[in-house]
Design an enzyme around this catalytic site. Structure first.
Site, PDB file in Angstrom:
ATOM      1  N   HIS A  21      -5.759 -13.501  11.255  1.00 27.24           N
ATOM      2  CA  HIS A  21      -5.079 -13.317   9.985  1.00 27.24           C
ATOM      3  C   HIS A  21      -5.193 -11.903   9.427  1.00 27.24           C
ATOM      4  O   HIS A  21      -4.260 -11.398   8.813  1.00 27.24           O
ATOM      5  CB  HIS A  21      -5.660 -14.315   8.972  1.00 27.24           C
ATOM      6  N   ARG A  35     -14.128 -17.188   4.619  1.00 36.11           N
ATOM      7  CA  ARG A  35     -13.252 -17.554   5.734  1.00 36.11           C
ATOM      8  C   ARG A  35     -13.969 -17.529   7.080  1.00 36.11           C
ATOM      9  O   ARG A  35     -13.694 -18.354   7.952  1.00 36.11           O
ATOM     10  CB  ARG A  35     -12.041 -16.615   5.767  1.00 36.11           C
ATOM     11  N   ALA A  78       0.840  -1.204   0.000  1.00 30.00           N
ATOM     12  CA  ALA A  78       0.000   0.000   0.000  1.00 30.00           C
ATOM     13  C   ALA A  78       0.875   1.254   0.000  1.00 30.00           C
ATOM     14  O   ALA A  78       0.672   2.164  -0.818  1.00 30.00           O
ATOM     15  CB  ALA A  78      -0.935   0.006   1.212  1.00 30.00           C
ATOM     16  N   SER A 122      -7.493  -8.248  -0.532  1.00 29.04           N
ATOM     17  CA  SER A 122      -6.642  -7.359   0.270  1.00 29.04           C
ATOM     18  C   SER A 122      -5.498  -6.783  -0.551  1.00 29.04           C
ATOM     19  O   SER A 122      -5.173  -5.601  -0.423  1.00 29.04           O
ATOM     20  CB  SER A 122      -6.109  -8.055   1.517  1.00 29.04           C
ATOM     21  N   LEU A 123      -4.874  -7.600  -1.405  1.00 27.98           N
ATOM     22  CA  LEU A 123      -3.823  -7.048  -2.269  1.00 27.98           C
ATOM     23  C   LEU A 123      -4.423  -5.986  -3.183  1.00 27.98           C
ATOM     24  O   LEU A 123      -3.841  -4.932  -3.409  1.00 27.98           O
ATOM     25  CB  LEU A 123      -3.168  -8.158  -3.095  1.00 27.98           C
ATOM     26  N   HIS A 151      -8.203 -16.855   9.819  1.00 23.93           N
ATOM     27  CA  HIS A 151      -8.021 -17.673   8.622  1.00 23.93           C
ATOM     28  C   HIS A 151      -8.255 -19.119   9.035  1.00 23.93           C
ATOM     29  O   HIS A 151      -7.676 -19.580  10.023  1.00 23.93           O
ATOM     30  CB  HIS A 151      -6.620 -17.499   8.040  1.00 23.93           C
ATOM     31  N   GLU A 158      -4.233  -2.253   4.985  1.00 19.98           N
ATOM     32  CA  GLU A 158      -4.965  -2.941   6.058  1.00 19.98           C
ATOM     33  C   GLU A 158      -5.291  -2.039   7.246  1.00 19.98           C
ATOM     34  O   GLU A 158      -6.274  -2.271   7.951  1.00 19.98           O
ATOM     35  CB  GLU A 158      -4.173  -4.167   6.534  1.00 19.98           C
TER      36      GLU A 158
END
Lengths: 224, 544
Positions: free
Chosen positions: B339, B282, B12, B378-379, B233, B363
């Site tokens: 996670h 998840r 990020a 998330s990426l 996770h 995040e």
């Protein structure tokens, strides 16, 4: 089990050995051992003398960030993936990487790795690959952790002032593979800081935690 | 030229720095370590996008719908739409800077199935997608370092923001080389410090991500959001040093979860949810594993050694190295573990926090994932949020003057000196360990009023101790001064969990097992005279 650690309080102070007793789990990694000695209880050396906590670096604790590179029983390795049960002999000897200035205990200043890449303009710029790309080798080369283990073990690498070592060679390969217009420029700095001085001991490949076949990068760069 | 400070040099932080530099904004990129040590390198599975020629039936609208559904309908629709529409451009950017995606025989990037998604849309680089993106971004950052537009400041830690009258003017940093506080002014400050892992001790992520920056900014007036939503996770491998992530790719490639009953395998996810059961989101899989009360295994051995070597080499190596398990022969014992943090600094669509010119990305910002994050998002969010913040900063006029912060610097220097002036017999690292134990005990997968109240009581005690102790001189001053911020965000997290009297996404209450449609709003929390004020964002302030 005795754990002998080469310590140093400040960059300018004298190093000294300190011995600790380790009675933690046998399936621990060396990173786990350092954590155990530091925080299992108040820290004291083997004679019971109170001492300071051992400085070392970690981030991922699973062999993919390169923080915890150090010399364990004479071999440069990542502490988080070196296991007590796999070490020969009954004691462990740990020292910081010797080819980088010590900041504190097992923490070294490895910024010369990035600085050398900066100085020599190792970046792609515009993405212009020539012909068919070798994705598999690029993928492997791009896994380099910049941990410095390859430089520590290398007979040609001294302090990074002239010879930059395997970490540099792999990044040179990545740039020349992805931008053919930069290949000539990269070829020059590669020769000056790697190609002309590498004696091909290939010890870098023995200690690389990512198993990067640097010889494959070298072969491709020498071809050009 | 405008000046921006970016704290954190993971994906990020680097994406924001690169985008700023592309637009001629000067960036000071601050981090204690080089980017290769960031948590981003640990992201294994992939990045979601709907590109031209998607899987049959897939569309950007489906990606948006899946993300919103996965979020328990707490993520803002406008934000998620922007994220999913921007995904194609992000992948193109990553290819252009040399990210090595896994490709099929015709050279096109390959995609795999991920949990909670109606179609295969997760593009990946083997099982080290994060590392490959970091390697490519590091080179791109270097290009702008050479051009003088990005300046890295290494061995430097965030201390606090320079804030006056609701606006941010820069940051105080602790320089580990000189052991001094330094004051740095800028037109904007961007926080990209990752999740608050340290609340739980060792998680699947990096030990470097501790939540201090968000905690400290909270104490300085920034509003936090959705802290109670913490992703467990479902598949991690227990080792003596930590629980290690077994990538969702293992289930994406067909991996099956089971437990043993009288020597017979019970494929409990498939039994309950049908053939796609192993790839539920998840939150659902973790909850179901928890409900079995048994040791659960993940089996990929039926894929065969060749497919495992080709598609899951990192999972193979991890299991072999840390547990001696040959995944081509034996199933992997798995447990859920902390996670990802869906909550963090509350940000508007442009990624500005409640404080003007203070931005948060990646995040540490709460925006796209609501009550549960989908794998592969998330990426995408790390990169996208970096771009959004950069574009907003570039479009604004620069500051004309800065207030005098020399008094703030002197005050903080004096506090630091006082702390460092004597040794403590109660080192700060023990408080961190006790905090982790409290959070694991009282903010697990399933929570209750009784447990949360007990947790709060314990944290209040640690906070009272932390304010009295002197520093442990044999660890870095950062670890000492950061403890109050970390404890404060932990306290706020428990307060948010206590206030949400329903079960939704990753927040499961044994005393409130149902989802309450009247609570389909984000939780907001602000620091109020040492305490916390918690409320629901019914006006959708942070969706605009």
């Amino acid at each position: 089990m005795k754990v002998k650690i080469l310590r140093q309080q400040f960059p300018s102070s004298e190093p000294y050995w300190e011995i600790f007793e380790y009675d933690g789990p046998e399936n621990n990694s060396v990173a786990g051992v350092l954590d155990y000695i530091n925080y299992h209880d108040d820290i004291a050396d083997i004679t019971g003398r109170k001492t300071t906590r051992i400085g070392w670096e970690c981030s991922c604790l699973q062999g993919i960030c390169g923080s915890c590179a150090m010399v364990i029983n004479g071999r440069p390795a990542l502490a988080c993936e070196t296991f007590v049960k796999d070490l020969k002999g009954k004691d462990i000897e740990i020292r910081p990487l010797q080819k980088f200035p010590v900041i504190k205990d097992l923490i070294t200043d490895r910024s010369s790795i990035q600085e050398n890449l900066m100085k020599t303009n190792i970046y792609i710029g515009e993405y212009q690959p020539s012909g068919e790309e070798e994705h598999l080798h690029q993928y492997t080369a791009a896994k380099c952790l910049k941990c410095g283990l390859c430089l520590e073990v290398c007979p040609n690498y001294v302090d990074g002032r002239t010879f930059y070592g395997a970490a540099f060679a792999n990044d040179c390969y990545l740039v020349s593979a992805r931008n053919h217009t930069k290949a000539k420029e990269i070829g020059k700095v590669y020769d000056a800081h790697f190609g002309n001085a590498c004696s091909k001991s290939l010890s870098c490949m023995d200690v690389c935690p990512m198993n990067i076949p640097t010889i494959a990068s070298v072969a491709r760069l020498n071809r050009k | 030229m405008k000046d921006v400070i970016v704290i954190g040099s993971g994906i990020a932080g680097m994406s924001c720095a690169v985008r700023c530099a592309q637009m001629g904004v000067h960036v000071t990129l601050v981090s204690p370590f080089p980017s290769e040590r960031s948590q981003s390198v640990m992201a294994a599975g992939g990045i979601n996008a709907v590109l031209p020629e998607p899987e049959e039936g897939d569309s950007i609208a489906s990606h948006i719908a899946d993300t919103l559904k996965g979020s328990g309908y707490l993520a803002g629709e406008k934000a998620v739409t922007g994220l999913c529409e921007g995904a194609g451009g992000i992948i193109a950017f990553l290819e252009r800077i040399g990210t090595v995606f896994s490709r099929d025989a015709s050279g096109r990037p390959m995609r795999r199935a991920f949990g909670g998604q109606s179609h295969k849309r997760t593009y990946y680089c083997g099982a080290s997608t994060g590392k490959q993106i970091v390697s490519a971004l590091v080179m791109e950052v270097r290009r702008f370092e050479a051009a003088g537009l990005i300046e890295r400041k290494l061995r430097c830690c965030f201390h606090s923001a320079l804030i006056r009258d609701g606006a941010c003017y820069g940051a105080l940093l602790f320089d580990e080389t000189s052991w001094q506080l330094i004051s740095l002014c800028a037109d904007a400050l961007v926080i990209a410090t990752g999740g608050q892992n340290a609340l739980f001790g060792k998680t699947t992520g990096s030990t470097q991500c501790d939540g201090y920056a968000a905690g400290r900014l909270f104490m300085q007036g920034a509003v936090l959001k959705n802290l109670e939503f913490i992703q467990y996770h479902p598949t991690t491998l227990e080792t003596p040093q930590k629980k290690m992530l077994v990538s969702e790719a293992a289930r994406g490639e067909g991996g099956r979860l089971f437990y043993l009953e009288n020597g017979r395998r019970v494929y409990f996810m498939e039994d309950k949810f049908g053939p796609g059961g192993n790839l539920m989101t998840r939150d659902v899989v973790s909850r179901e594993i928890c409900r079995t009360g048994k040791e659960v295994f993940l089996d990929v051995s039926f894929l065969g050694r060749k497919a495992i070597d080709e598609r899951l080499p990192e999972v193979r190596d991890l299991c072999a190295r840390y547990r001696g398990i040959d995944i081509a022969k034996d199933p992997i014992p798995v447990v859920p573990s902390v996670h990802f943090f869906m909550g963090g600094l509350a940000v508007h669509l442009n990624h500005e926090t409640s404080i003007r010119d203070l931005f948060a990305i990646g995040e540490c910002a709460s925006m796209y994932h609501g009550a549960n994050r989908l794998g592969g998002n998330s990426l995408l969010a790390a990169l996208y949020s970096g771009f959004v913040a950069a574009e907003e900063i570039a479009a604004r006029p620069g500051k004309e003057s800065w207030p005098d912060f020399s008094g703030d610097l002197k005050r903080e220097e004096a506090a630091l000196k006082l702390g460092m002036s004597s040794e403590s017999s109660f080192p700060v690292m023990y408080i961190r360990d006790m905090l982790a134990e409290t959070m694991r005990d009282h903010l697990g997968i399933v929570r209750s009023e009784e447990s949360l109240a007990k947790g709060l009581e314990e944290i209040d005690y640690y906070l009272s101790v932390a304010e009295r102790i002197r520093y442990d001189s044999s660890v870095l001053p950062y670890f000492n001064y950061s403890i109050t911020g970390i404890l404060t965000i932990a306290r706020a997290t428990l307060q948010c969990a206590r206030a949400r009297t329903e079960s939704r996404g990753a927040h499961i209450r044994s005393d409130y097992p149902e989802t309450d449609p009247g609570r389909q709003f984000a939780t907001l929390v602000s620091f109020d005279q040492g305490g916390c004020r918690v409320w629901l964002d019914k006006e959708h302030i942070y969706e605009s």
